[in-house]
Design a protein around this motif. Structure first.
Motif, PDB file in Angstrom:
ATOM      1  N   LYS A  58     -79.321  17.863  35.004  1.00 48.67           N
ATOM      2  CA  LYS A  58     -79.606  17.658  36.431  1.00 48.67           C
ATOM      3  C   LYS A  58     -79.553  16.167  36.773  1.00 48.67           C
ATOM      4  CE  LYS A  58     -82.984  18.692  40.033  1.00 48.67           C
ATOM      5  NZ  LYS A  58     -82.813  17.410  40.673  1.00 48.67           N
ATOM      6  N   ILE A  59     -80.130  15.337  35.881  1.00 49.63           N
ATOM      7  CA  ILE A  59     -80.087  13.884  36.109  1.00 49.63           C
ATOM      8  C   ILE A  59     -78.645  13.406  36.141  1.00 49.63           C
ATOM      9  CG2 ILE A  59     -80.639  11.640  35.067  1.00 49.63           C
ATOM     10  CD1 ILE A  59     -83.242  12.923  34.018  1.00 49.63           C
ATOM     11  N   THR A  65     -73.484  12.296  41.837  1.00 53.84           N
ATOM     12  CA  THR A  65     -73.558  12.322  43.301  1.00 53.84           C
ATOM     13  C   THR A  65     -73.826  10.925  43.846  1.00 53.84           C
ATOM     14  OG1 THR A  65     -74.457  14.559  43.147  1.00 53.84           O
ATOM     15  CG2 THR A  65     -74.685  13.452  45.249  1.00 53.84           C
ATOM     16  N   GLN A  66     -74.798  10.231  43.243  1.00 53.76           N
ATOM     17  CA  GLN A  66     -75.120   8.865  43.686  1.00 53.76           C
ATOM     18  C   GLN A  66     -73.913   7.940  43.518  1.00 53.76           C
ATOM     19  OE1 GLN A  66     -78.543   7.409  41.622  1.00 53.76           O
ATOM     20  NE2 GLN A  66     -79.914   8.966  42.448  1.00 53.76           N
ATOM     21  N   ALA A  70     -72.031   5.905  46.378  1.00 54.39           N
ATOM     22  CA  ALA A  70     -71.931   4.447  46.299  1.00 54.39           C
ATOM     23  C   ALA A  70     -70.485   3.992  46.407  1.00 54.39           C
ATOM     24  CB  ALA A  70     -72.544   3.952  44.989  1.00 54.39           C
ATOM     25  N   GLU A  71     -69.567   4.746  45.803  1.00 52.39           N
ATOM     26  CA  GLU A  71     -68.150   4.389  45.915  1.00 52.39           C
ATOM     27  C   GLU A  71     -67.668   4.490  47.357  1.00 52.39           C
ATOM     28  OE1 GLU A  71     -66.163   6.938  43.071  1.00 52.39           O
ATOM     29  OE2 GLU A  71     -65.464   5.136  42.037  1.00 52.39           O
ATOM     30  N   LEU A  72     -68.137   5.555  48.028  1.00 54.51           N
ATOM     31  CA  LEU A  72     -67.743   5.724  49.427  1.00 54.51           C
ATOM     32  C   LEU A  72     -68.303   4.591  50.292  1.00 54.51           C
ATOM     33  CD1 LEU A  72     -68.155   9.563  49.939  1.00 54.51           C
ATOM     34  CD2 LEU A  72     -66.037   8.265  49.926  1.00 54.51           C
ATOM     35  N   ASP A 113     -78.123   0.558  40.114  1.00 52.17           N
ATOM     36  CA  ASP A 113     -79.142   1.581  39.850  1.00 52.17           C
ATOM     37  C   ASP A 113     -78.527   2.782  39.136  1.00 52.17           C
ATOM     38  OD1 ASP A 113     -81.058   0.027  41.036  1.00 52.17           O
ATOM     39  OD2 ASP A 113     -81.076   1.124  42.946  1.00 52.17           O
ATOM     40  N   SER A 114     -77.348   3.184  39.615  1.00 52.43           N
ATOM     41  CA  SER A 114     -76.671   4.333  38.999  1.00 52.43           C
ATOM     42  C   SER A 114     -76.311   4.033  37.555  1.00 52.43           C
ATOM     43  CB  SER A 114     -75.394   4.683  39.770  1.00 52.43           C
ATOM     44  OG  SER A 114     -75.706   5.065  41.079  1.00 52.43           O
ATOM     45  N   GLN A 115     -75.820   2.814  37.310  1.00 47.59           N
ATOM     46  CA  GLN A 115     -75.460   2.452  35.935  1.00 47.59           C
ATOM     47  C   GLN A 115     -76.699   2.440  35.031  1.00 47.59           C
ATOM     48  OE1 GLN A 115     -74.034  -1.511  35.277  1.00 47.59           O
ATOM     49  NE2 GLN A 115     -72.891  -0.918  33.455  1.00 47.59           N
TER      50      GLN A 115
END
Length: 195
Positions: A58-59, A65-66, A70-72, A113-115
């Motif tokens: 799930k994480i 998704t994040q 972020a790319e968009l 944050d995603s990384q």
């Protein structure tokens, strides 16, 4: 460059999670082969590992998704597009630059944050794999111990059968000797009485 590294990290996490899923499936099959008395202990560990794996999946999905968002947000097409406040486009180069800088900073922060979360997830996935491997080794050791015990029991059964066979043979020989002695005593007494 950062984007590619993040994508690679997320792909690695996915591969590790898939491998963990396969190991859990294998362990479920292995558990069916161990004795009933040992099974509950390993089944409890397996349930914990499954719950952890579901949580990490799930994480990982949330991170994807994040990352996509972020790319968009960081895409160059966003800078200078009309907003509800500026329906006919940017009012000046400075406004466009400030908007672009804010969007870029926000996207960069989100990507960082995603990384960070992806790396944490990867570490946790690796830890789960280590735990699953250790549990698999324990199950294999238990199975080997059971095989050794079965072999020892078979040997003991064979030894007991041989001992019982010898006991019966000794009884037959003893009975034959007793009968022979009784006959000899009878013959000796008969000889003395009637001769």
């Amino acid at each position: 460059m950062w984007t590619e590294q993040r994508r690679a990290a997320l792909r690695r996490v996915e591969m590790e999670l898939d491998e963990a899923d396969e190991m859990i499936s294998q362990m479920e099959i292995e558990i069916q082969g161990i004795p009933q008395s040992l099974r509950p202990q390993y089944q409890a560990r397996l349930r914990t590992a499954k719950a952890d794996l579901t949580r990490y999946k799930k994480i990982s999905k949330d991170l994807h998704t994040q990352f996509s968002r972020a790319e968009l947000l960081a895409s160059p097409g966003r800078v200078g597009t009309p907003t509800s406040d500026e329906p006919y486009g940017p009012t000046s180069d400075r406004t466009r630059l400030l908007t672009g800088t804010a969007t870029l900073e926000d996207g960069t922060r989100r990507l960082q944050d995603s990384q960070r979360i992806a790396l944490e997830t990867e570490d946790q996935g690796a830890e789960i794999l280590v735990n699953l491997r250790a549990q698999r080794e324990q199950i294999e050791n238990a199975r080997d111990t059971l095989r050794t015990a079965d072999t020892a029991i078979d040997r003991a059964s064979g030894t007991l059968r041989k001992m019982i066979r010898r006991m019966y043979q000794q009884r037959v020989v003893t009975a034959a000797i007793i009968v022979l002695l009784v006959l000899l005593i009878g013959i000796i007494i008969w000889e003395k009485l009637f001769h």
